[in-house]
Scaffold this motif. Structure first.
Motif, mmCIF file in Angstrom:
data_model
loop_
_atom_site.group_PDB
_atom_site.id
_atom_site.type_symbol
_atom_site.label_atom_id
_atom_site.label_comp_id
_atom_site.label_asym_id
_atom_site.label_seq_id
_atom_site.Cartn_x
_atom_site.Cartn_y
_atom_site.Cartn_z
ATOM 1 N N LEU A 70 3.574 -12.191 9.085
ATOM 2 C CA LEU A 70 3.999 -11.208 8.457
ATOM 3 C C LEU A 70 5.062 -10.519 10.094
ATOM 4 O O LEU A 70 4.389 -9.990 10.527
ATOM 5 C CB LEU A 70 4.352 -9.842 7.729
ATOM 6 C CG LEU A 70 2.909 -10.632 6.350
ATOM 7 C CD1 LEU A 70 2.659 -9.495 5.294
ATOM 8 C CD2 LEU A 70 4.232 -10.951 5.193
ATOM 9 N N LEU A 71 6.305 -10.126 9.478
ATOM 10 C CA LEU A 71 7.145 -9.931 11.038
ATOM 11 C C LEU A 71 7.584 -8.341 10.749
ATOM 12 O O LEU A 71 8.115 -8.764 9.570
ATOM 13 C CB LEU A 71 7.644 -10.698 11.356
ATOM 14 C CG LEU A 71 8.744 -10.318 12.779
ATOM 15 C CD1 LEU A 71 8.530 -9.749 13.765
ATOM 16 C CD2 LEU A 71 9.997 -10.738 12.835
ATOM 17 N N THR A 72 7.257 -7.044 11.301
ATOM 18 C CA THR A 72 7.952 -5.863 11.105
ATOM 19 C C THR A 72 8.876 -5.191 12.278
ATOM 20 O O THR A 72 7.996 -5.116 12.916
ATOM 21 C CB THR A 72 6.474 -4.898 10.407
ATOM 22 O OG1 THR A 72 5.618 -5.646 9.441
ATOM 23 C CG2 THR A 72 6.556 -3.795 10.131
ATOM 24 N N THR A 73 9.673 -5.149 11.369
ATOM 25 C CA THR A 73 10.753 -4.107 12.218
ATOM 26 C C THR A 73 11.428 -3.266 12.050
ATOM 27 O O THR A 73 10.557 -2.576 10.969
ATOM 28 C CB THR A 73 11.647 -5.557 13.227
ATOM 29 O OG1 THR A 73 12.595 -6.049 11.432
ATOM 30 C CG2 THR A 73 11.296 -6.437 13.113
ATOM 31 N N ALA A 74 11.774 -2.141 12.616
ATOM 32 C CA ALA A 74 12.706 -1.715 12.503
ATOM 33 C C ALA A 74 13.158 -2.013 10.988
ATOM 34 O O ALA A 74 13.730 -1.340 10.083
ATOM 35 C CB ALA A 74 13.804 -0.815 12.766
ATOM 36 N N GLU A 75 14.179 -2.837 10.687
ATOM 37 C CA GLU A 75 14.840 -3.387 9.608
ATOM 38 C C GLU A 75 13.771 -3.521 8.215
ATOM 39 O O GLU A 75 13.799 -3.695 7.066
ATOM 40 C CB GLU A 75 15.284 -4.619 9.546
ATOM 41 C CG GLU A 75 16.788 -4.127 10.735
ATOM 42 C CD GLU A 75 16.299 -3.809 11.623
ATOM 43 O OE1 GLU A 75 15.927 -4.582 12.775
ATOM 44 O OE2 GLU A 75 16.831 -3.255 12.583
ATOM 45 N N GLY A 76 12.836 -3.506 8.489
ATOM 46 C CA GLY A 76 11.380 -3.713 7.306
ATOM 47 C C GLY A 76 9.874 -4.985 7.893
ATOM 48 O O GLY A 76 9.936 -5.868 8.738
#
Length: 400
Positions: free
Chosen positions: A284-290
């Motif tokens: 899973l990749l988590t960024t500021a967008e989700g």
């Protein structure tokens, strides 16, 4: 007095088993117990064979044992009772002429002894209470010792499955968590590791050996150690997975075990990551967008089709500030205790979106807690989570 149903008192209820073939002596013991003031339930057997079901059931607090039974006598009687009920207090009943019998019985494991014809209610009261107390103390001590030994063994296994990351210059923050499926289990077959190679690349693995129990755990430790050694030896990509599969085939023996894993190579200078999936799901990749699942090409699990060597790689760019989470399917295989529906990746992503953005370690802990709660407190599979966090660029981020 004997136990009275529904009687409200703080006095403990003693479940006493009298093994005595002499009816007169048995009647005398019953009458003495009535005069002690103890709350008790008394069962009487005339032979050891007759007493075995009660001893095996483990529902007896104290055994009053005559040393001369039709089917066993002397120290052998004490040994037989202690073997079947090792945590039950044993008080031996001896004759007037058996001066050494009581001491020998205590040496064989009895808590105390009483001489027939010289027992009064007060003495019997005190002897039963002290014998049960000593037996319970011995049991608690044995359980504490067993717990210490289990904790030491668990720590040794954890060092095998949950090693310290080898990070020399990398500043990527690493968070790892592991939770075995079975209660009181030492460890399961999931494994994870993080190593920075001499080439400056950050390498990570999360894997899952099929099945549960010591065979899966042992193979998981073996594959984790093999992966670290091979990485430090310069092996990469399909060559690395091929060697891991050869080790799996050699170590599993006749057991039909296989393993899935995700390999990740993070290049801190080019801000890219290379993924190889051997029967495992995407990270899973988590960024500021989700948070979303990374798109990556799948390969076959290790040990399913030896020699096929189908493990394509996927190269992905890394955002300036983000996190990658690799995990085993213990995080998604649970079922909602209310709806009965499997959580799955979609349910996991929805749950992540509901959680507050906190410290990475706290976030992983909260995620595991919530998935555990949704599964009504049950864990059907082992669980391993590895999260890598960076800020700005991996080369300039902070590591815990």
């Amino acid at each position: 007095m004997a136990a009275t149903p529904g009687e409200a008192t703080d006095e403990p209820l003693y479940r006493i088993l009298l093994i005595e073939d002499d009816k007169g002596d048995a009647l005398l013991v019953d009458e003495l117990l009535q005069d002690t003031g103890l709350r008790f339930e008394l069962s009487t057997c005339t032979t050891l064979a007759e007493a075995r079901p009660d001893l095996d059931a483990g529902a007896i607090d104290c055994v009053l044992l005559d040393l001369h039974l039709p089917d066993v006598s002397g120290i052998d009687a004490v040994t037989a009772v202690r073997t079947r009920a090792p945590h039950t207090a044993v008080i031996v009943l001896t004759g007037l002429s058996e001066a050494q019998a009581g001491a020998e019985a205590m040496a064989a494991g009895a808590q105390d002894y009483l001489v027939k014809g010289k027992v009064e209610a007060e003495l019997l009261h005190r002897t039963v209470r002290y014998a049960v107390y000593r037996s319970q103390t011995e049991r608690a001590s044995a359980q504490a010792q067993a717990a210490r030994l289990r904790a030491e063994e668990n720590a040794r296994l954890e060092r095998g499955l949950l090693p310290q990351p080898i990070l020399d210059t990398s500043t990527v923050r690493v968070t790892t968590r592991y939770l075995p499926s079975a209660a009181m289990a030492l460890l399961g077959g999931d494994f994870l590791d993080v190593v920075e190679g001499d080439d400056g690349l950050l390498h990570a693995v999360v894997g899952d050996v099929s099945g549960h129990g010591p065979d899966a755990a042992a193979l998981g430790v073996c594959l984790r150690i093999a992966w670290r050694s091979l990485i430090l030896g310069g092996h990469r990509g399909q060559d690395l997975l091929h060697l891991m599969e050869r080790i799996l085939l050699a170590e599993r023996g006749s057991q039909p075990l296989f393993a899935t894993c995700t390999l990740l190579t993070l290049d801190q200078h080019t801000a890219t990551a290379t993924l190889l999936l051997a029967g495992h799901h995407e990270p899973l990749l988590t960024t500021a967008e989700g948070t979303h699942e990374v798109a990556a090409t799948h390969g076959i699990a290790l040990g399913i089709a030896p020699g096929l060597r189908t493990w394509p790689s996927t190269v992905m760019p890394l955002p300036a500030t983000a996190a990658l989470t690799l995990y085993t399917d213990g995080l998604t295989e649970g079922h909602n205790g209310t709806t009965g529906q499997r959580l799955g990746v979609e349910g996991l992503l929805a749950l992540i979106e509901q959680l507050p953005q906190t410290d990475p370690a706290a976030h992983v802990d909260r995620l595991i807690k919530e998935t555990h709660a949704l599964n009504a407190g049950r864990h059907s599979d082992d669980l391993a989570v590895l999260r890598l966090d960076w800020s700005q660029t991996p080369a300039r981020s902070a590591r815990n």
